[in-house]
Every structure is written in structure tokens, then in C-alpha cells.
Motif scaffolding. Sequence first.
Motif, mmCIF file in Angstrom:
data_model
loop_
_atom_site.group_PDB
_atom_site.id
_atom_site.type_symbol
_atom_site.label_atom_id
_atom_site.label_comp_id
_atom_site.label_asym_id
_atom_site.label_seq_id
_atom_site.Cartn_x
_atom_site.Cartn_y
_atom_site.Cartn_z
ATOM 1 N N UNK A 89 20.044 4.235 64.480
ATOM 2 C CA UNK A 89 19.544 6.359 64.330
ATOM 3 C C UNK A 89 19.018 6.825 65.792
ATOM 4 N N UNK A 90 18.642 5.298 66.370
ATOM 5 C CA UNK A 90 17.731 5.673 67.704
ATOM 6 C C UNK A 90 18.870 5.479 68.944
ATOM 7 N N UNK A 91 19.681 4.391 68.305
ATOM 8 C CA UNK A 91 20.168 4.493 69.484
ATOM 9 C C UNK A 91 21.753 5.307 69.315
ATOM 10 N N UNK A 92 22.236 5.993 67.994
ATOM 11 C CA UNK A 92 22.960 6.935 67.929
ATOM 12 C C UNK A 92 22.533 7.691 69.454
ATOM 13 N N UNK A 93 21.510 8.255 68.535
ATOM 14 C CA UNK A 93 21.166 9.231 69.307
ATOM 15 C C UNK A 93 20.837 8.911 70.602
ATOM 16 N N UNK A 105 14.531 2.498 75.434
ATOM 17 C CA UNK A 105 13.480 1.720 74.466
ATOM 18 C C UNK A 105 14.393 1.485 73.044
ATOM 19 N N UNK A 106 15.547 2.449 72.504
ATOM 20 C CA UNK A 106 16.081 1.863 71.044
ATOM 21 C C UNK A 106 16.868 0.528 71.520
ATOM 22 N N UNK A 107 17.346 -0.548 72.675
ATOM 23 C CA UNK A 107 18.180 -1.337 72.715
ATOM 24 C C UNK A 107 16.897 -2.259 72.500
ATOM 25 N N UNK A 108 16.212 -2.433 73.374
ATOM 26 C CA UNK A 108 14.242 -3.367 73.041
ATOM 27 C C UNK A 108 14.840 -2.891 71.778
ATOM 28 N N UNK A 109 14.005 -2.546 71.432
ATOM 29 C CA UNK A 109 13.733 -2.054 69.983
ATOM 30 C C UNK A 109 14.782 -2.813 68.537
ATOM 31 N N UNK A 162 21.821 -11.268 72.240
ATOM 32 C CA UNK A 162 20.759 -9.836 72.201
ATOM 33 C C UNK A 162 21.974 -8.795 72.261
ATOM 34 N N UNK A 163 23.149 -8.740 72.530
ATOM 35 C CA UNK A 163 23.610 -7.171 72.571
ATOM 36 C C UNK A 163 24.798 -7.623 71.802
ATOM 37 N N UNK A 164 25.138 -8.420 70.914
ATOM 38 C CA UNK A 164 25.594 -8.611 69.871
ATOM 39 C C UNK A 164 25.212 -7.697 68.575
ATOM 40 N N UNK A 165 23.771 -7.764 68.818
ATOM 41 C CA UNK A 165 22.750 -7.339 68.160
ATOM 42 C C UNK A 165 23.178 -5.177 68.052
ATOM 43 N N UNK A 166 23.200 -4.818 69.251
ATOM 44 C CA UNK A 166 23.063 -3.904 69.488
ATOM 45 C C UNK A 166 24.473 -2.924 69.299
ATOM 46 N N UNK A 167 25.137 -3.833 69.632
ATOM 47 C CA UNK A 167 26.282 -3.271 69.217
ATOM 48 C C UNK A 167 26.913 -3.090 67.977
ATOM 49 N N UNK A 168 26.601 -4.033 67.040
ATOM 50 C CA UNK A 168 26.863 -4.170 66.149
ATOM 51 C C UNK A 168 26.777 -2.825 65.039
ATOM 52 N N UNK A 169 25.262 -2.574 65.864
ATOM 53 C CA UNK A 169 24.870 -1.149 65.363
ATOM 54 C C UNK A 169 25.549 0.006 66.031
ATOM 55 N N UNK A 170 26.348 0.543 67.280
ATOM 56 C CA UNK A 170 27.632 1.424 67.331
ATOM 57 C C UNK A 170 28.806 1.479 67.181
ATOM 58 N N UNK A 171 29.107 -0.100 66.765
ATOM 59 C CA UNK A 171 30.755 -0.480 66.501
ATOM 60 C C UNK A 171 30.983 -0.386 64.859
#
Length: 442
Positions: A89-93, A105-109, A162-171
Motif C-alpha cells: 500500500x505504501x509503495x502504490x501510494x 522510503x517504501x522500497x527501502x522498507x 531485492x527488486x523482485x520483492x518490490x515488483x511483487x507488490x506492484x504487479x
Amino acid sequence: MHRDQYLGTTPSTTTSPVVGDFVDWLAKNLGNTSLFAHEYTDRRSGNRWKCQGLQDACARYQWRHKGAPGVAPGADLASNGEALDALGAALRSSLDPANDQAAFSAAADVMTWGGVQAGNIRWLSVNMKNLARTLASTAAALTRGDLAAQILVSNDLRFNAGMTKVYSLLVKDFIIYDSRVAAALGWIVVKYCKEKQLSGVPAELAFPWAPSKEGPRAKSPKNRNPGQAGFSFPRLIAGAHHAEWNLKASWILAAALERAAGSGFSVYSAVPALRQLEAALFMIGYDLPRDGSDVEAVLAPDDSWTECYTAARGNKFHYRIDDDAIRLHGGRRYPIDVINKMLNILWEVSGSTPFPLANSATKVRAGESASGIGTAYYEATGKKGNPPDASALAAVLQDIGALRCTPGRRAAWSINTEAFPREGMIDVTALITREIELLEDL
């Protein structure tokens, strides 16, 4: 190639029947308790972990996280699911409307949740400008699922564990494809190949693997190579190669769940089935049987080094954390006692107030520099160290959470007071120990 072409649901000259057959086979065997039974020794606890099938592996999922906005720390899948919901939710926001600082901040979290701060926090910091747009455009390309999309084949694409975790929350329906999940997928493919009496791994199912990173205390490195005699898999390459196979793995697992026709995967109703299946693979892929392979073949020498970027100019370098020092690839070494002296000098001079990098060799040595990281490093080494060397050290200390940095400001750095007790001397030993222990889990 798009999703339907890869899965064989849309006929084309590039379609191979083996992918569809594998999906059908996996869907039929999702609940097979004997075929997917597995066990290994957890390196951190020394306990024996075992499962009877994928659903049991999911039920035995464990990943200790430190919490997320509105979510307390936890370890089981339900708790991690809540944390990922909050992080997503923080990433999408942060992307709509675009806010680079919030995106950082969201991606670092997310990196902190996944234990992959090393290398990734610093990259996010160096690339904060237009970060929100970068994340949004890459996520959009992954959602479209066109493997030929320019952004997904670009040499500039940042895509790793690391980035696979970020994109797993956006896609939507996009799994985390890290070394543990990749290992388990290959392990399953080998079982399929043997049952079908194939002579080797089909190219369409050759999921690339990546070795685990091991701490300096590791006596028995974990095996992530699923290859066996006659069945081999390529090594995973960060960037476009990783993104391509992340998509293919996501397509296959989502299709298998879909074809299971209601008898598929369900352990926690609040967590999506695809996330549960990913969690099962994550647990199984921690360590695989070696099948007679030697340790040296599993862990290549350079796999123990972490990519990072200098604080001054964003130049790439690699580091490794040992019990007594932070070491740079090439020989430079920062002893823990020197790091502690430097941080305590910074605290005594600046406290929680931001300070500059201040690492000019001539100005620091001449006593003409403002107080900052370079001057504190020079003092901590008994005026024997090279002040510019503080640039790489500052970047690593940001990675592990000892320092914070706000890009674009001259006095951009500060002590991360949350990482240290409120009273007494600053000591990074606990952070160093945490980083080393984390390698036992990754």
C-alpha cells in the motif's frame, strides 16, 4: 513472447507443448505429499526442518520480520502477509502521485523486510531522482508481460533479489523470484523430467538458479543448485535475464493454481494462493541435496561480495562483512573498532544533527574541512587513513542501517539513532552480527 504464447494457450511458432504439459503435471501434483517431501538442517538454529508436500511447507513457513506500518513484528505467513499488504500500500501510494522520497522510503522498507538491504538501499538512494517513475514504468511493463518490451531488456534495468520483492507488490500475480524460490522450482522441474523420462531439462523450463550468500562462519554452505546428473540449469543473471524468468515462473505457478480447479493451494485464507505457493517454494529452496557436487562448485568466489555505490560519486564497488571488519573487493579493510571510533566522533560533534561527507584529502589533512564523515574517519584511524576512503565506508554503513542519508543536501548524513541504544557508546557490532546471521536465512 507474451504469457499465452509461453504457456501454449495461444498457438504460435514459438509455442512448445512442454510448458503446458508441465503446468498440467504440477496442477495435478500440488497436493502430492510424497513427491514434494523435503528436509534439511536450518543453519541458524541447527534444527531439522522437514515437510510433507507443498502445503505442509507453506504451513511451516517462517520469516522473521521487524514489522511494517500498522503491523507488529512476526514470523509466520499470516503476519508476513499483513506486512506485505502494508508495504504494498505504501509503495502504490508513492507512485500515484509520483513522490520520489516516499518511493525510496517504501522500497527501502521492502528491502528491510526481505533482509536484502545490502547493495539495494544504496542503489535506491543514488537513483532517487525519478525513482517513482522508474518503478511505475517497470511495473507497467511487467504487468503487460511482453518479454520484448524495451524497458525489460534494457541494460539499465535494475532487477535482482531485492527488486523482485518490490515488483511483487506492484504487479498482480507476480512472485518473488529469489535464490530460494528458484532452487525449489528447479528441484520440481527435475522431478517432472524424471517422471516423463526426459533426457535433459527443456530450455523452456530451465529456471536459472543463484547461490546463497554465506557468512564468514559458514562451515556447510547451503546448496541452491537444483541440477543433477543429466539435468542442469543456468546461473541467474541480474537485470533482464532475472526479469524474464521471474515472469515465466509467475505465469507457470499462477496457471497451475488455476488449472487445479478448486483442489489447489489453500493454507491461509487471508493470503493469496500464489503467495502461499511462493512461500512453500521459499521454504523448500533453502537447501537442496548436493547429489555429489562439491561445495566449491556451488558457491563461486565472487558470490560472497555485495554490490554498492560510493557516497561521493556513485561509483560501483563490492564489499563483504566479516566478524571483525568490513572488507572491499580489492583489499581495503575497515576494522570494526575504527568504525566505532568514527561513529562516536560524529556523535560527539554533531549528535542527531545532519553532517556532510567532508572527505577531501587535502582539506581534511590540512584541518580546513568541516566536521563530517571524512574528518571523523581520519581521526579514528589516528590520522593515518585516507579521507576519500570514507566515501565507500559511508555507503556500506547506510546499507546496514548505521547511517542515514538524504540525497541532494550538503549535510545529508546523520546517525541512525534507532539502531543504537539511547545511552552509552555507539557500537556497530550488533548490526554486523545481524548482517552475518541474516546470511544464514537468505
